[in-house]
Structure formats: C-alpha cells, structure tokens
Scaffold this active site. Structure first.
Site, PDB file in Angstrom:
ATOM      1  N   HIS A 283       7.159  23.209  -4.059  1.00 12.30           N
ATOM      2  CA  HIS A 283       7.370  24.461  -4.789  1.00 12.30           C
ATOM      3  C   HIS A 283       8.822  24.869  -4.645  1.00 12.30           C
ATOM      4  O   HIS A 283       9.350  24.861  -3.533  1.00 12.30           O
ATOM      5  CB  HIS A 283       6.475  25.562  -4.223  1.00 12.30           C
ATOM      6  CG  HIS A 283       6.746  26.897  -4.828  1.00 12.30           C
ATOM      7  ND1 HIS A 283       6.312  27.231  -6.089  1.00 12.30           N
ATOM      8  CD2 HIS A 283       7.441  27.961  -4.365  1.00 12.30           C
ATOM      9  CE1 HIS A 283       6.705  28.465  -6.374  1.00 12.30           C
ATOM     10  NE2 HIS A 283       7.395  28.923  -5.340  1.00 12.30           N
ATOM     11  N   PRO A 284       9.467  25.211  -5.710  1.00 10.02           N
ATOM     12  CA  PRO A 284       8.985  25.181  -7.093  1.00 10.02           C
ATOM     13  C   PRO A 284       9.177  23.794  -7.690  1.00 10.02           C
ATOM     14  O   PRO A 284      10.192  23.140  -7.446  1.00 10.02           O
ATOM     15  CB  PRO A 284       9.880  26.201  -7.797  1.00 10.02           C
ATOM     16  CG  PRO A 284      11.177  26.130  -7.038  1.00 10.02           C
ATOM     17  CD  PRO A 284      10.805  25.813  -5.610  1.00 10.02           C
TER      18      PRO A 284
END
Length: 110
Positions: A89-90
């Site tokens: 993430h991201p």
C-alpha cells in the site's frame, strides 16, 4: 488489457452459480495519485466453493498485475485465499484484492 481464465459469460454457460466482483481504479489511492484512475479489475468465481475462475483487467500496468491472477488459477485458489494475500500500500495491485473482496460483498474502498 490483461485477462486469464473464464469470462463471466463463459462461467455462467458452465454453471449458473457465479460470483463476480469489480473494482475501479478511481477508488484506488495509487491510481489517483498517478492520474491513472481509468481502469477496472473484475474477478469471476464459483459461488459454491469460491474457486477463482477468471480475472480480467483494463487499465495502466495491468499486464504487470496479471501474475497473481495466473497463480491463483493455477493453484485453484478460492476467494478466501485470494483475498487473504497482503498487498503493498499504496499500489495498483490492491485493486485486484478489492475485486476479490467485492465478489464476497466485502470490498473496503468502494
């Protein structure tokens, strides 16, 4: 565009019990940050056991994201197994997991 396995129509021809989950890149933080929110991931699974039958993607960098879908089909993975994978993430690959969660009615970022 990248695709592996059965389409939704092909899966429905074989069996009426099909779950489908879709997730658009416009709901993905990485896609928004890069200005590449024009994309979609679709997961097709058997509704009885949750086995992944197909994964289809349209958008930037989807060719690089297809490997995990290919592996899921080769290993006859279920939606539970597919969605339990931890993704960076991201990242755009989060959209793949979100599409799996959507097939289960559990998408986080719709």
């Amino acid at each position: 565009m990248a695709s592996v396995g059965l389409t939704e129509a092909q899966a429905r021809e074989k069996d009426a019990g099909v779950k489908v989950g879709k997730f658009v890149f416009a709901a993905n933080g990485r896609a928004l940050a890069q200005g590449t929110e024009g994309g979609l991931v679709k997961v097709v699974a058997d509704s009885r056991f949750g086995q992944i039958l197909g994964v289809h993607m349209v958008g930037p960098h989807v060719g690089e994201m297809l490997a995990e879908a290919v592996l899921a089909l080769e290993l006859e993975s279920t939606l539970d197994e597919f969605t339990s994978v931890i993704r960076a993430h991201p990242s755009l690959s989060e959209a793949v997991g979100e599409a799996g969660l959507a097939a289960q009615g559990r998408a986080l970022h719709m």
